[in-house]
Write a protein that holds these residues in place. Structure first.
Motif, PDB file in Angstrom:
ATOM      1  N   ARG A 239      71.823  47.942  44.538  1.00 57.46           N
ATOM      2  CA  ARG A 239      72.344  48.563  43.322  1.00 57.46           C
ATOM      3  C   ARG A 239      73.171  47.579  42.497  1.00 57.46           C
ATOM      4  NH1 ARG A 239      70.899  52.066  39.560  1.00 57.46           N
ATOM      5  NH2 ARG A 239      72.677  53.095  38.569  1.00 57.46           N
ATOM      6  N   LYS A 240      73.982  46.771  43.147  1.00 59.21           N
ATOM      7  CA  LYS A 240      74.787  45.786  42.406  1.00 59.21           C
ATOM      8  C   LYS A 240      73.890  44.786  41.685  1.00 59.21           C
ATOM      9  CE  LYS A 240      77.616  44.526  45.784  1.00 59.21           C
ATOM     10  NZ  LYS A 240      78.777  43.860  46.465  1.00 59.21           N
ATOM     11  N   GLN A 241      72.812  44.382  42.352  1.00 53.64           N
ATOM     12  CA  GLN A 241      71.916  43.417  41.730  1.00 53.64           C
ATOM     13  C   GLN A 241      71.080  44.057  40.628  1.00 53.64           C
ATOM     14  OE1 GLN A 241      69.953  41.129  44.952  1.00 53.64           O
ATOM     15  NE2 GLN A 241      71.893  41.364  46.066  1.00 53.64           N
ATOM     16  N   MET A 242      70.767  45.351  40.741  1.00 51.30           N
ATOM     17  CA  MET A 242      70.127  46.066  39.630  1.00 51.30           C
ATOM     18  C   MET A 242      71.004  45.991  38.381  1.00 51.30           C
ATOM     19  SD  MET A 242      68.668  49.560  41.445  1.00 51.30           S
ATOM     20  CE  MET A 242      68.174  50.319  39.877  1.00 51.30           C
ATOM     21  N   LYS A 243      72.298  46.230  38.560  1.00 46.45           N
ATOM     22  CA  LYS A 243      73.224  46.210  37.429  1.00 46.45           C
ATOM     23  C   LYS A 243      73.317  44.819  36.798  1.00 46.45           C
ATOM     24  CE  LYS A 243      75.001  50.434  37.231  1.00 46.45           C
ATOM     25  NZ  LYS A 243      75.029  51.252  35.998  1.00 46.45           N
ATOM     26  N   ARG A 244      73.338  43.784  37.640  1.00 50.24           N
ATOM     27  CA  ARG A 244      73.424  42.421  37.110  1.00 50.24           C
ATOM     28  C   ARG A 244      72.188  42.040  36.303  1.00 50.24           C
ATOM     29  NH1 ARG A 244      76.063  40.945  42.100  1.00 50.24           N
ATOM     30  NH2 ARG A 244      74.174  39.968  42.922  1.00 50.24           N
ATOM     31  N   LEU A 245      71.057  42.659  36.631  1.00 49.77           N
ATOM     32  CA  LEU A 245      69.813  42.405  35.915  1.00 49.77           C
ATOM     33  C   LEU A 245      69.605  43.395  34.777  1.00 49.77           C
ATOM     34  CD1 LEU A 245      67.441  41.639  38.933  1.00 49.77           C
ATOM     35  CD2 LEU A 245      68.358  40.001  37.272  1.00 49.77           C
ATOM     36  N   ALA A 246      70.667  44.139  34.437  1.00 51.70           N
ATOM     37  CA  ALA A 246      70.614  45.130  33.352  1.00 51.70           C
ATOM     38  C   ALA A 246      69.551  46.186  33.607  1.00 51.70           C
ATOM     39  CB  ALA A 246      70.393  44.440  32.009  1.00 51.70           C
ATOM     40  N   MET A 247      69.350  46.528  34.880  1.00 51.42           N
ATOM     41  CA  MET A 247      68.437  47.612  35.251  1.00 51.42           C
ATOM     42  C   MET A 247      69.292  48.864  35.448  1.00 51.42           C
ATOM     43  SD  MET A 247      65.967  45.509  37.902  1.00 51.42           S
ATOM     44  CE  MET A 247      64.835  46.877  38.178  1.00 51.42           C
ATOM     45  N   ASN A 248      69.376  49.667  34.409  1.00 51.14           N
ATOM     46  CA  ASN A 248      70.302  50.798  34.422  1.00 51.14           C
ATOM     47  C   ASN A 248      69.642  52.127  34.769  1.00 51.14           C
ATOM     48  OD1 ASN A 248      72.581  49.208  33.608  1.00 51.14           O
ATOM     49  ND2 ASN A 248      71.677  49.128  31.553  1.00 51.14           N
ATOM     50  N   GLY A 249      68.432  52.043  35.307  1.00 49.92           N
ATOM     51  CA  GLY A 249      67.751  53.267  35.720  1.00 49.92           C
ATOM     52  C   GLY A 249      68.333  53.836  37.000  1.00 49.92           C
ATOM     53  N   TYR A 250      67.668  54.837  37.513  1.00 54.78           N
ATOM     54  CA  TYR A 250      68.139  55.530  38.704  1.00 54.78           C
ATOM     55  C   TYR A 250      67.826  54.745  39.981  1.00 54.78           C
ATOM     56  CZ  TYR A 250      68.243  59.608  35.579  1.00 54.78           C
ATOM     57  OH  TYR A 250      68.478  60.470  34.542  1.00 54.78           O
ATOM     58  N   LEU A 251      68.698  54.915  40.982  1.00 57.96           N
ATOM     59  CA  LEU A 251      68.406  54.506  42.350  1.00 57.96           C
ATOM     60  C   LEU A 251      68.416  55.752  43.210  1.00 57.96           C
ATOM     61  CD1 LEU A 251      67.937  52.408  44.597  1.00 57.96           C
ATOM     62  CD2 LEU A 251      70.431  52.255  44.849  1.00 57.96           C
ATOM     63  N   LEU A 252      67.302  56.024  43.859  1.00 61.62           N
ATOM     64  CA  LEU A 252      67.180  57.155  44.766  1.00 61.62           C
ATOM     65  C   LEU A 252      66.984  56.625  46.178  1.00 61.62           C
ATOM     66  CD1 LEU A 252      66.341  58.216  41.884  1.00 61.62           C
ATOM     67  CD2 LEU A 252      64.843  59.839  43.046  1.00 61.62           C
ATOM     68  N   GLY A 253      67.377  57.410  47.162  1.00 61.38           N
ATOM     69  CA  GLY A 253      67.179  56.983  48.542  1.00 61.38           C
ATOM     70  C   GLY A 253      67.214  58.157  49.489  1.00 61.38           C
ATOM     71  N   GLY A 254      67.423  57.861  50.758  1.00 57.66           N
ATOM     72  CA  GLY A 254      67.434  58.886  51.788  1.00 57.66           C
ATOM     73  C   GLY A 254      68.817  59.124  52.346  1.00 57.66           C
ATOM     74  N   ASP A 255      68.867  59.843  53.454  1.00 60.20           N
ATOM     75  CA  ASP A 255      70.138  60.246  54.045  1.00 60.20           C
ATOM     76  C   ASP A 255      70.932  59.067  54.588  1.00 60.20           C
ATOM     77  OD1 ASP A 255      67.950  60.067  55.875  1.00 60.20           O
ATOM     78  OD2 ASP A 255      69.138  61.085  57.402  1.00 60.20           O
ATOM     79  N   ALA A 256      70.263  57.972  54.964  1.00 59.31           N
ATOM     80  CA  ALA A 256      70.970  56.833  55.563  1.00 59.31           C
ATOM     81  C   ALA A 256      71.772  56.035  54.543  1.00 59.31           C
ATOM     82  CB  ALA A 256      69.989  55.913  56.287  1.00 59.31           C
ATOM     83  N   MET A 257      71.618  56.337  53.261  1.00 52.85           N
ATOM     84  CA  MET A 257      72.491  55.703  52.268  1.00 52.85           C
ATOM     85  C   MET A 257      73.407  56.733  51.627  1.00 52.85           C
ATOM     86  SD  MET A 257      70.107  54.814  48.940  1.00 52.85           S
ATOM     87  CE  MET A 257      70.657  55.661  47.450  1.00 52.85           C
ATOM     88  N   CYS A 258      73.422  57.943  52.191  1.00 52.87           N
ATOM     89  CA  CYS A 258      74.125  59.054  51.541  1.00 52.87           C
ATOM     90  C   CYS A 258      75.499  59.275  52.156  1.00 52.87           C
ATOM     91  CB  CYS A 258      73.274  60.324  51.641  1.00 52.87           C
ATOM     92  SG  CYS A 258      73.595  61.505  50.306  1.00 52.87           S
ATOM     93  N   ASN A 259      76.404  58.337  51.931  1.00 52.75           N
ATOM     94  CA  ASN A 259      77.779  58.499  52.407  1.00 52.75           C
ATOM     95  C   ASN A 259      78.703  57.609  51.594  1.00 52.75           C
ATOM     96  OD1 ASN A 259      78.017  55.813  53.751  1.00 52.75           O
ATOM     97  ND2 ASN A 259      76.425  56.650  55.085  1.00 52.75           N
ATOM     98  N   ALA A 260      79.994  57.793  51.779  1.00 54.32           N
ATOM     99  CA  ALA A 260      80.986  57.079  50.977  1.00 54.32           C
ATOM    100  C   ALA A 260      80.960  55.569  51.207  1.00 54.32           C
ATOM    101  CB  ALA A 260      82.378  57.631  51.261  1.00 54.32           C
ATOM    102  N   GLU A 261      80.405  55.113  52.334  1.00 51.25           N
ATOM    103  CA  GLU A 261      80.332  53.679  52.591  1.00 51.25           C
ATOM    104  C   GLU A 261      79.488  52.960  51.545  1.00 51.25           C
ATOM    105  OE1 GLU A 261      81.940  51.899  55.103  1.00 51.25           O
ATOM    106  OE2 GLU A 261      83.007  53.800  55.312  1.00 51.25           O
ATOM    107  N   LEU A 262      78.479  53.641  51.004  1.00 50.80           N
ATOM    108  CA  LEU A 262      77.654  53.039  49.961  1.00 50.80           C
ATOM    109  C   LEU A 262      78.514  52.643  48.768  1.00 50.80           C
ATOM    110  CD1 LEU A 262      74.830  52.363  48.774  1.00 50.80           C
ATOM    111  CD2 LEU A 262      74.783  54.701  47.880  1.00 50.80           C
ATOM    112  N   ALA A 263      79.391  53.542  48.330  1.00 50.41           N
ATOM    113  CA  ALA A 263      80.246  53.261  47.188  1.00 50.41           C
ATOM    114  C   ALA A 263      81.314  52.213  47.519  1.00 50.41           C
ATOM    115  CB  ALA A 263      80.898  54.540  46.698  1.00 50.41           C
ATOM    116  N   LYS A 264      81.810  52.211  48.760  1.00 50.66           N
ATOM    117  CA  LYS A 264      82.788  51.198  49.143  1.00 50.66           C
ATOM    118  C   LYS A 264      82.199  49.800  49.030  1.00 50.66           C
ATOM    119  CE  LYS A 264      85.429  54.102  52.352  1.00 50.66           C
ATOM    120  NZ  LYS A 264      85.790  54.327  53.771  1.00 50.66           N
ATOM    121  N   LEU A 265      80.936  49.662  49.428  1.00 53.93           N
ATOM    122  CA  LEU A 265      80.277  48.356  49.395  1.00 53.93           C
ATOM    123  C   LEU A 265      79.738  48.027  48.010  1.00 53.93           C
ATOM    124  CD1 LEU A 265      78.285  48.543  52.754  1.00 53.93           C
ATOM    125  CD2 LEU A 265      80.347  47.225  52.313  1.00 53.93           C
ATOM    126  N   GLY A 266      79.281  49.052  47.289  1.00 55.95           N
ATOM    127  CA  GLY A 266      78.640  48.822  46.002  1.00 55.95           C
ATOM    128  C   GLY A 266      79.570  48.867  44.812  1.00 55.95           C
TER     129      GLY A 266
END
Length: 380
Positions: A239-266
């Protein structure tokens, strides 16, 4: 009693010694095994799973459970499988050798698939939150799934992308693990069935940190969004690299990325255009869920992540099955577990013929102020 794999011999010896002491004191000891990623990039979820099991054990011991006329004390033997299939097999064998009466985990499908045969062949109940559909499709009577499968999670996200986000063109990336690839395949099936065009399919690994080459290719395909089949550590970098490349579309995923740790890292890159699913009800929306969250935070000084509530429920389900048949032996209580009909913190527990949950509602989340936030209505 929590030890990592390096201390497995000490753990088993100590557990056996304590069991002998318990027998002298007139109580029986039930050793409960847990295998999960307690170290490495997925350690936060591994510890969260372990915490859920630990909370349930502490509650049962405080209540003084009686099974078969004997006071029963539960003990945890927790092992680090490092999200690695080979380590997972060694860990599973050590838990079998320790005469555990149930094994909770693994978290990772890539570990759960190979160890399921070993655990089932040893006549020990395995209750996993790993989501690859094949885990429960081998006809192993001792293998149960206590959370949603990729079929349910991937299908929900495919329908959500088409029907709610109104997407037309999407790219799919997976990390080639049993979890990531299985989830991505299920998403693609549902996306196509709902009219989405898959404009690019890319592959990475669960150790990758650089996604620029893949993202450049995706950007050239004019995708409106990316679906990522993989874990939160890689999803954050993606997600961070999407933003750096000006890719502002959606990122979808599954349950293994669905927690607060994603935001802490991203960081700020993980925003309201990131969506993911979880099985079960939203904890904040039920009395039992709010109580669990409060108890968890008081015990561990942290918020629960993805599956601690399901594993907390799993321990209680096994205890109920043992009490029903007055036996702690898996060969005796397995059938009672298979026929159970019970409501827990994380939802309604009833199993089909494959020992998958018959009812696992899917909640869709996006991210606001660094926290996964359930959408109003919650359904795709």
């Amino acid at each position: 009693m929590t030890q990592r794999f390096a201390g497995a011999k000490w753990t088993i010896a100590a557990a056996l010694s304590m069991a002998c002491f318990g027998a002298i004191a007139g109580e029986q000891v039930v050793r409960i095994g847990l295998t999960g990623p307690l170290t490495g990039p997925q350690a936060a979820t591994g510890k969260d799973d372990e915490n859920g099991v630990r909370m349930a054990i502490e509650r049962l011991n405080a209540e003084g459970v009686v099974i078969g006329g004997q006071k029963t004390r539960f003990e945890l033997i927790s092992q680090d499988d490092a999200a690695d299939p080979r380590t997972g097999m060694t860990v599973a064998q050590s838990l079998v050798d320790a005469d555990v009466k149930v094994i909770f985990g693994p978290f990772n499908s890539g570990v759960a698939i190979p160890i399921s045969s070993l655990v089932n062949g040893s006549g020990i109940v395995m209750a996993t939150v790993a989501s690859n559909p094949s885990i429960t499709q081998h006809g192993y009577p001792f293998v149960f799934r206590i959370s949603a499968s990729d079929t349910q999670l991937g299908a929900a996200m495919g329908m959500f992308a088409a029907n709610q986000l109104k997407l037309k063109r999407i790219a799919v990336i997976d990390d080639r693990t049993a979890y990531g690839q299985g989830l991505a395949d299920e998403f693609i099936n549902a996306a196509k069935a709902n009219g989405l065009e898959i404009v690019d399919r890319e592959y990475t690994t669960d150790k990758a940190t650089d996604f620029v080459s893949i993202l450049t290719h995706v950007k050239g395909a004019n995708a409106e969004a990316i679906f990522y089949g993989g874990y939160y550590a890689q999803a954050a970098s993606l997600r961070k690299q999407m933003k750096r490349l000006a890719m502002n579309g959606y990122l979808l995923g599954g349950d293994a990325m669905c927690n607060a740790e994603l935001a802490k890292l991203g960081g700020d890159a993980v925003d309201s255009r990131v969506y993911c699913p979880q099985g079960g009800p939203v904890l904040d929306r039920t009395r039992e869920g709010r109580q669990f969250k409060a108890d968890y935070k008081r015990r561990f000084n942290a918020e629960p992540l993805t599956y601690s509530a399901a594993l907390y429920d799993g321990v209680n389900l096994v205890a109920q099955a043992m009490q029903k048949v007055n036996s702690i032996e898996p060969s005796k209580y397995r059938a009672a577990l298979a026929s159970i009909d019970s409501r827990g913190v994380s939802g309604h527990y009833q199993f089909d013929n494959n020992r998958d949950l018959t009812d696992s509602p899917i909640t869709i989340y996006n991210y606001r102020n660094g926290e996964p936030t359930p959408l109003t209505g919650a359904q795709p």
